[in-house]
Design an enzyme around this catalytic site. Structure first.
Site, PDB file in Angstrom:
ATOM      1  CG  ASP A   1      41.338  68.132   8.901  1.00  0.00           C
ATOM      2  OD1 ASP A   1      40.926  67.665   9.959  1.00  0.00           O
ATOM      3  OD2 ASP A   1      40.540  69.505   8.602  1.00  0.00           O
TER       4      ASP A   1
ATOM      5  CG  ASP B   1      35.561  66.396  10.139  1.00  0.00           C
ATOM      6  OD1 ASP B   1      34.762  65.487   9.267  1.00  0.00           O
ATOM      7  OD2 ASP B   1      35.961  66.024  11.122  1.00  0.00           O
TER       8      ASP B   1
END
Lengths: 176, 176
Positions: A9, A11
């Site tokens: 991922d 963020d």
């Protein structure tokens, strides 16, 4: 045998988006949001009700994802992992269409060793065909076919269902 | 039991990008590219060598993916399939970063019954965790974990390894 495939991922895992919330909120309202306040909560829950709408709009505002600080040790550890594993970047960018180009450019700038062919901008991460997913949102693991590894973040401190890592050094210990 | 999941490519499957190549090439060089010329070839191979660079740049030019014509029957058949299957749109948008917003907006405009959570902008489609992939590029099936269904296109007429469909009516016959 095919290489083990790891999806990562963006963020709060490789890009520090909390720092941008803190920065813009401070500029707009002259109030600091502290990491202590954010324990077990997302940013919307710790600001005054009349500020919530503004905060929710930040990720849609052009520039939010531009020049985000890089999470500590993520570049070095991932560049080493890239030698042994097939790495994909998987971000739920569809929620914020204005983020597409900023995210793409940020990856090109800071993680050049991961080819653009291995970027995935999606919504529902159950679409990922990978062995591992390193993510700060546990809900992304619910229908994921591989193993979820929860990257520690203030908002997820109460989540207990998944293996938790606190830093990229810890990820390096697992995979390298 | 979970619904069968079908991933669907955009260009030359639901969006007629060949029409845009023909349109722009005609405007730039006053020469028609015909579908007959394109049998077994991509557009770069049928134009004069000195025009190839221009043609290759078209998909990077803003607007290329905007307002593309919709492939015949794709809306109606997919809207019916959406009742029975889990549909994802999977496009290799990473090759053309300027296409992101145009593609997103086109989907929002013409295929609203597929939620944005089910859009995937990627490069390597082997990352898709789906049961079927409907695509005009056979190379996307090579490492795909599900079954590839080849959507007929001029460039792929000589491909024989995968099940071929010639229209959305034919896809409807298979899945509905």
């Amino acid at each position: 045998m095919a290489k083990t495939r790891i999806a990562i991922d963006m963020d709060e895992v490789i890009a520090d988006s909390i720092a941008r919330f803190q920065e813009w909120y401070g500029l707009d309202f002259q109030i600091a949001i502290t990491l202590e306040q954010l324990q077990g909560k997302n940013a919307y829950e710790v600001v005054a009700p009349e500020h919530q709408a503004a905060l929710r709009e930040y990720p849609n505002r052009p520039g939010f994802f531009k020049d985000l600080p890089i999470m500590a040790d993520s570049q070095r550890v991932l560049s080493e992992m890239a030698q042994r594993y097939e790495l994909f970047i998987a971000t739920a960018a569809m929620e914020f269409p204005n983020s597409f180009l900023d995210k793409y450019n940020w990856l090109q700038q800071h993680f050049r060793f991961i080819p653009w062919r291995n970027y995935v901008f999606c919504g529902d991460k159950s679409i990922l065909n990978a062995d591992y997913l390193i993510d700060d949102n546990a809900f992304n693991f619910d229908n994921f076919r591989g193993e979820g590894i929860l990257f520690n973040a203030p908002h997820n401190v109460h989540e207990t269902r998944y293996r938790r890592v606190h830093s990229w050094l810890e990820i390096g210990e697992i995979f390298l």
